[in-house]
Design a protein around this motif. Structure first.
Motif, PDB file in Angstrom:
ATOM      1  N   PRO A 172     -18.768 -81.003  78.259  1.00 34.68           N
ATOM      2  CA  PRO A 172     -19.555 -82.185  78.612  1.00 34.68           C
ATOM      3  C   PRO A 172     -21.034 -81.866  78.872  1.00 34.68           C
ATOM      4  N   PRO A 214     -14.320 -75.953  83.657  1.00 34.91           N
ATOM      5  CA  PRO A 214     -13.481 -77.087  83.250  1.00 34.91           C
ATOM      6  C   PRO A 214     -13.937 -77.619  81.893  1.00 34.91           C
ATOM      7  N   GLU A 215     -12.983 -77.885  81.014  1.00 34.20           N
ATOM      8  CA  GLU A 215     -13.259 -78.384  79.654  1.00 34.20           C
ATOM      9  C   GLU A 215     -14.240 -77.481  78.904  1.00 34.20           C
TER      10      GLU A 215
END
Length: 122
Positions: free
Chosen positions: A18, A13-14
């Motif tokens: 992060p 994810p992403e």
């Protein structure tokens, strides 16, 4: 000391940005110069190969590589790990780094125990 961050991106994810940004911030706060591939702009043509070409050019100018969890399952991070080892760069799990002393990373007691356990098992 200049460290390159390596870890899984593709399929995360992403793109796992992060995690890359959090580790980069933590290591910079400890005094390391950081090369974070999540901050590298390779332009609008974001193919895996284009990213790896840009990242490897930056990796070879570093003193070491800081590995994120899951790096072993990442084709890109395993290439970066192999290059770092082949060049004789310092290879460290990012989670083990607790400071910098001169031109050496300082690792946690947990890391020392883990390394000793690995040596005994070999």
């Amino acid at each position: 000391m200049k460290l390159y961050i390596a870890g899984p991106m593709t399929g995360s994810p992403e793109l796992n940005f992060p995690a890359f940004h959090a580790v980069a911030a933590r290591l910079r706060a400890l005094g390391f110069e950081i090369v974070n591939p999540a901050e590298v702009d390779v332009g609008p043509n974001l193919t895996w190969l284009a990213c790896m070409r840009a990242d490897i050019k930056l990796l070879v100018d570093c003193d070491g590589i800081a590995l994120l969890p899951g790096w072993e399952q990442s084709p890109g991070a395993t290439v970066e790990h192999t290059i770092a080892r082949g060049l004789g760069l310092r290879v460290i799990q990012a989670r083990h780094i607790v400071g910098v002393g001169g031109d050496m990373p300082v690792i946690s007691q947990e890391a020392v125990v883990e390394l000793l356990d690995e040596a005994e098992a070999a």
